[in-house]
Design a protein around this motif. Structure first.
Motif, short mmCIF file in Angstrom:
data_model
loop_
_atom_site.label_atom_id
_atom_site.label_comp_id
_atom_site.label_asym_id
_atom_site.label_seq_id
_atom_site.Cartn_x
_atom_site.Cartn_y
_atom_site.Cartn_z
N HIS A 1 6.24 4.24 -2.38
CA HIS A 1 6.85 5.29 -3.21
C HIS A 1 5.93 5.64 -4.38
N TRP A 2 5.39 4.64 -5.05
CA TRP A 2 4.52 4.89 -6.20
C TRP A 2 3.25 5.60 -5.77
N ALA A 3 2.64 5.15 -4.67
CA ALA A 3 1.40 5.76 -4.21
C ALA A 3 1.60 7.20 -3.79
N LEU A 4 2.78 7.51 -3.26
CA LEU A 4 3.08 8.87 -2.85
C LEU A 4 3.13 9.80 -4.06
N ASP A 5 3.67 9.32 -5.17
CA ASP A 5 3.81 10.14 -6.37
C ASP A 5 2.54 10.20 -7.22
N SER A 6 1.76 9.13 -7.21
CA SER A 6 0.53 9.11 -8.02
C SER A 6 -0.60 8.47 -7.22
N PRO A 7 -1.06 9.17 -6.18
CA PRO A 7 -2.03 8.56 -5.27
C PRO A 7 -3.34 8.15 -5.92
N ARG A 8 -3.82 8.91 -6.88
CA ARG A 8 -5.12 8.57 -7.48
C ARG A 8 -5.06 7.22 -8.21
N ASP A 9 -3.89 6.83 -8.67
CA ASP A 9 -3.75 5.55 -9.35
C ASP A 9 -3.72 4.37 -8.39
N HIS A 10 -3.67 4.64 -7.08
CA HIS A 10 -3.52 3.56 -6.11
C HIS A 10 -4.64 3.53 -5.07
N LEU A 11 -5.71 4.25 -5.33
CA LEU A 11 -6.80 4.32 -4.35
C LEU A 11 -7.47 2.97 -4.12
N HIS A 12 -7.40 2.08 -5.10
CA HIS A 12 -8.06 0.79 -4.98
C HIS A 12 -7.05 -0.36 -4.98
N HIS A 13 -5.85 -0.07 -4.54
CA HIS A 13 -4.82 -1.12 -4.49
C HIS A 13 -5.25 -2.21 -3.51
N PRO A 14 -4.97 -3.48 -3.81
CA PRO A 14 -5.41 -4.56 -2.92
C PRO A 14 -4.74 -4.56 -1.55
N ASP A 15 -3.55 -3.97 -1.43
CA ASP A 15 -2.92 -3.88 -0.12
C ASP A 15 -3.51 -2.66 0.59
N PRO A 16 -4.20 -2.84 1.72
CA PRO A 16 -4.83 -1.71 2.40
C PRO A 16 -3.86 -0.60 2.78
N LEU A 17 -2.61 -0.94 3.07
CA LEU A 17 -1.65 0.10 3.42
C LEU A 17 -1.36 1.01 2.24
N VAL A 18 -1.26 0.45 1.06
CA VAL A 18 -1.01 1.25 -0.14
C VAL A 18 -2.24 2.12 -0.44
N ALA A 19 -3.42 1.51 -0.41
CA ALA A 19 -4.65 2.27 -0.68
C ALA A 19 -4.88 3.34 0.39
N GLY A 20 -4.54 3.02 1.65
CA GLY A 20 -4.72 3.99 2.71
C GLY A 20 -3.81 5.19 2.56
N LEU A 21 -2.55 4.95 2.18
CA LEU A 21 -1.65 6.07 1.93
C LEU A 21 -2.16 6.90 0.75
N ALA A 22 -2.61 6.25 -0.30
CA ALA A 22 -3.11 6.97 -1.47
C ALA A 22 -4.28 7.88 -1.09
N ASP A 23 -5.21 7.35 -0.31
CA ASP A 23 -6.35 8.14 0.12
C ASP A 23 -5.88 9.35 0.95
N SER A 24 -4.94 9.11 1.85
CA SER A 24 -4.42 10.21 2.67
C SER A 24 -3.77 11.28 1.82
N MET A 25 -2.99 10.86 0.81
CA MET A 25 -2.28 11.83 -0.01
C MET A 25 -3.21 12.65 -0.89
#
Length: 361
Positions: free
Chosen positions: A122-146
């Protein structure tokens, strides 16, 4: 003979389709086409999965191409600019990996891991640039996609896409609850939930950047356009249920139209399969009718202005790709290793998932 000229298989013969899954109307009336960018698409999505650590290297090398995720998108969003199709294909591959993580969290009883992931998505969907380097690859991958998908159209489209995907995440949470508690939804409840877990409106939203234009609300909500979009997605979801029923029975799943029909309507398994197939075929026939109305609606938008011409062209492109979804989904289910459960060592455990460690970060 190949299914289409740009064959995505190392062989030249069409997939053998069991009689219960064969739909002659699709094979006859929905010619399969493939975006010319497909070979690069496959190569780059494979590299993206590795770069983002979404699948282990050995799994990517052994299974990624045979899963045919890029084939599915390359057969759907024809006419999309290459960079748009690439972003969609990467996002689609991410979606499948997320679906597998969700499944493994259920199977291994990891509710805390799922809750953490749900919140972070949910957080990555709303602010993807803040999650581009998240340690969980799924979160970072969604952020990159968004970041990429949000770059193609305007704020209104982005907000709509985010709203639709927030609802999908919450639907996955309801599915998690049902599966962990052994709850089989009643048929109508299941159909409503399925429209979200299959992300009907997400894939329909992505028709617009593929056509290069955001559609006005009045156009998207026109009865013929909206019905055509819904039917293309209902076909895909229900045909998926038909094809994945053996896999989901082996995995003690509770979310499948066939399973709901058996549990709540008193049908035998054979009767449920026939009923799901009937619904699938009805979707095809109804689409063929409403497609004509949607194309007449596209023609009516051309009022002699440049804007009217662009809008009419965009609607025709979107409706044309709704049609492409039928053949792309159909052949995907008979070519992708995702559904070849009889070839797995363990029918309840897909060989392409990281079964032990997924979700533990």
């Amino acid at each position: 003979m190949p299914v289409f000229s740009h064959s995505t298989s190392s062989t030249t013969t069409a997939a053998a389709i069991p009689p219960t899954l064969s739909l002659p109307v699709i094979e006859a009336a929905f010619p399969r086409r493939l975006h010319p960018y497909w070979p690069r698409l496959q190569e780059r999505t494979r590299s993206w999965l590795l770069e983002k650590h979404l699948m282990p290297t050995d799994k990517v090398e052994e299974y990624a191409d045979d899963l045919c995720y890029t084939d599915l998108m390359a057969g759907y969003y024809l006419g999309a600019p290459d960079e748009v199709l690439q972003a969609i294909a990467d996002y689609s591959a991410w979606f499948f990996v997320w679906d597998d993580r969700h499944d493994r969290d259920v199977v291994h009883g990891r509710p805390a891991a799922w809750r953490r992931l749900r919140s972070r998505l949910h957080w990555a969907l709303d602010s993807p640039r803040d999650h581009l380097h998240h340690p969980d690859p799924l979160v970072a991958g969604l952020a990159d996609s968004m970041v990429r998908l949000y770059s193609f159209l305007g704020r209104r489209w982005n907000a709509r896409f985010a709203r639709h995907f927030h609802a999908v995440i919450e639907a996955y949470d309801r599915e998690f609850h049902n599966r962990t508690n052994g709850i089989v939804p009643k048929v109508e409840e299941y159909l409503e939930l399925r429209r979200l877990t299959f992300a009907h409106w997400i894939w329909s939203d992505l028709l617009e950047p593929s056509a290069g234009q955001e559609l006005p609300t009045a156009v998207r909500k026109h009865p013929a356009y909206r019905r055509a979009a819904l039917l293309s997605q209902e076909f895909a979801a229900w045909y998926n249920d038909l094809c994945s029923l053996p896999k989901e029975l082996a995995g003690n799943e509770v979310h499948n139209l066939g399973i709901s029909l058996v549990r709540h309507e008193g049908l035998t398994l054979e009767e449920a399969i026939r009923e799901v197939r009937r619904r699938v075929e009805q979707c095809v026939l109804e689409f063929l009718s409403v497609e004509k109305e949607a194309l007449r609606f596209a023609d009516s938008l051309e009022d002699g202005t440049v804007r009217g011409k662009k809008l009419g062209d965009a609607v025709r492109a979107c409706v044309g790709n709704m049609r492409n979804w039928f053949s792309s989904v159909y052949w995907f289910h008979h070519e992708s290793g995702r559904y070849m459960v009889d070839s797995w060592d363990d029918r309840s455990t897909p060989p392409y998932v990281n079964n032990e460690t997924a979700g533990e970060k």
